[in-house]
Write a protein that holds these residues in place. Structure first.
Motif, PDB file in Angstrom:
ATOM      1  N   GLU A  69       0.844  -1.198   0.000  1.00  0.00           N
ATOM      2  CA  GLU A  69       0.000   0.000   0.000  1.00  0.00           C
ATOM      3  C   GLU A  69       0.876   1.244   0.000  1.00  0.00           C
ATOM      4  O   GLU A  69       1.865   1.320   0.732  1.00  0.00           O
ATOM      5  N   PHE A  71       0.587   4.271   1.151  1.00  0.00           N
ATOM      6  CA  PHE A  71       0.783   5.008   2.403  1.00  0.00           C
ATOM      7  C   PHE A  71       1.725   4.251   3.329  1.00  0.00           C
ATOM      8  O   PHE A  71       2.559   4.847   4.013  1.00  0.00           O
ATOM      9  N   GLU A  72       1.634   2.929   3.320  1.00  0.00           N
ATOM     10  CA  GLU A  72       2.555   2.125   4.130  1.00  0.00           C
ATOM     11  C   GLU A  72       3.980   2.233   3.596  1.00  0.00           C
ATOM     12  O   GLU A  72       4.947   2.228   4.373  1.00  0.00           O
ATOM     13  N   ASP A  95      -1.930  13.218  14.615  1.00  0.00           N
ATOM     14  CA  ASP A  95      -3.291  12.687  14.478  1.00  0.00           C
ATOM     15  C   ASP A  95      -4.099  13.472  13.452  1.00  0.00           C
ATOM     16  O   ASP A  95      -4.800  12.890  12.617  1.00  0.00           O
ATOM     17  N   LEU A  98      -2.793  12.668   9.932  1.00  0.00           N
ATOM     18  CA  LEU A  98      -3.262  11.371   9.447  1.00  0.00           C
ATOM     19  C   LEU A  98      -4.744  11.420   9.085  1.00  0.00           C
ATOM     20  O   LEU A  98      -5.174  10.789   8.113  1.00  0.00           O
ATOM     21  N   ALA A  99      -5.519  12.175   9.841  1.00  0.00           N
ATOM     22  CA  ALA A  99      -6.953  12.299   9.550  1.00  0.00           C
ATOM     23  C   ALA A  99      -7.171  13.000   8.210  1.00  0.00           C
ATOM     24  O   ALA A  99      -8.042  12.606   7.420  1.00  0.00           O
ATOM     25  N   ILE A 101      -5.059  13.074   5.650  1.00  0.00           N
ATOM     26  CA  ILE A 101      -4.647  12.139   4.595  1.00  0.00           C
ATOM     27  C   ILE A 101      -5.728  11.093   4.362  1.00  0.00           C
ATOM     28  O   ILE A 101      -6.077  10.781   3.214  1.00  0.00           O
ATOM     29  N   TYR A 102      -6.286  10.557   5.434  1.00  0.00           N
ATOM     30  CA  TYR A 102      -7.320   9.527   5.306  1.00  0.00           C
ATOM     31  C   TYR A 102      -8.543  10.075   4.566  1.00  0.00           C
ATOM     32  O   TYR A 102      -9.126   9.399   3.712  1.00  0.00           O
ATOM     33  N   THR A 103      -8.922  11.308   4.875  1.00  0.00           N
ATOM     34  CA  THR A 103     -10.071  11.920   4.205  1.00  0.00           C
ATOM     35  C   THR A 103      -9.844  12.010   2.702  1.00  0.00           C
ATOM     36  O   THR A 103     -10.734  11.699   1.900  1.00  0.00           O
ATOM     37  N   ASP A 105      -7.618  10.225   0.929  1.00  0.00           N
ATOM     38  CA  ASP A 105      -7.449   8.884   0.360  1.00  0.00           C
ATOM     39  C   ASP A 105      -8.789   8.186   0.154  1.00  0.00           C
ATOM     40  O   ASP A 105      -8.955   7.426  -0.809  1.00  0.00           O
ATOM     41  N   SER A 106      -9.722   8.421   1.034  1.00  0.00           N
ATOM     42  CA  SER A 106     -10.991   7.696   0.979  1.00  0.00           C
ATOM     43  C   SER A 106     -12.085   8.501   0.279  1.00  0.00           C
ATOM     44  O   SER A 106     -12.629   8.078  -0.744  1.00  0.00           O
TER      45      SER A 106
END
Length: 219
Positions: A69, A71-72, A95, A98-99, A101-103, A105-106
């Protein structure tokens, strides 16, 4: 020669945004790797044997660890070395970083794919698709109006993780983007696109399957 053979290998696709951000993180980490460029229509058997899902990037470490992945891969690279402190090791913003980035990415990535498809197939809902993306673009513009980069006045993991997707967004309706009310975003994106780093990361190499010669890649 043995030292080169002992380096991690990354299977990559030049214009894939996920592979792009993995290469950016590797560049920033100064971790040397052996780059193997490919096209998805002709995937190396060596890659498929360790990662049957067949997507890029894929990193194979000298110990045999497989990282599939993007991001990993970024986190792996920056744990090897993080000279610019992109992980904000001594800060309490990890935190929220990361939040964000997640938003993107998804949620944003789905909106972006719809927007790109609407443009490609001349669909009537292109404005609606663009406006769905803008809900997230507005947030970036707000952050960049406060500081030079997304999290602060210095670069972070969030910047390089989100960058390839904003590059794609800016290319869908180029003329609209150039006049859109996002001046800080344009400055931020142009700074990256005109950088030595981006030029190195986007260098076009021969496909690995053409001659099976690894490319030594590092920052």
């Amino acid at each position: 020669m043995n030292k080169i053979m002992d380096l991690p290998v990354i299977y990559s696709l030049r214009n894939c945004p996920f592979a792009m951000r993995a290469r950016i993180a590797i560049y920033k980490s100064k971790q040397p790797v052996l780059l193997r460029d490919l096209v998805l229509s002709d995937k190396p058997a060596e890659m498929l044997s360790v990662s049957p899902k067949g997507t890029v990037p894929v990193v194979v470490t000298p110990t045999g660890t497989i990282i599939e992945e993007s991001f990993e891969v970024m986190l792996w690279a920056l744990t090897q070395g993080d000279p610019d402190d992109l992980l904000f090791a001594d800060d309490d913003t990890l935190d929220s970083m990361l939040a964000l980035i997640y938003t993107f990415d998804s949620e944003f990535k789905r909106c972006l794919e719809n927007y790109k498809c609407a443009k490609r197939y001349s669909e009537s809902n292109i404005v609606e698709c663009r406006q769905a993306c803008e809900k997230y673009i507005v947030k970036l513009e707000e952050l960049l109006s406060q500081h030079r980069f997304l999290m602060a006045d210095r670069e972070s993991l969030a910047d390089i993780a989100i960058l390839p997707f904003i590059r794609q967004f800016a290319r869908v309706e180029r003329q609209w983007y150039l006049h859109a009310p996002y001046p800080h975003l344009r400055i931020w994106l142009n700074r990256y696109l005109q950088s030595k780093m981006f030029s190195k990361v986007m260098t076009k190499h021969p496909l690995w399957l053409e001659n099976r010669e690894d490319i030594l890649f590092c920052g």
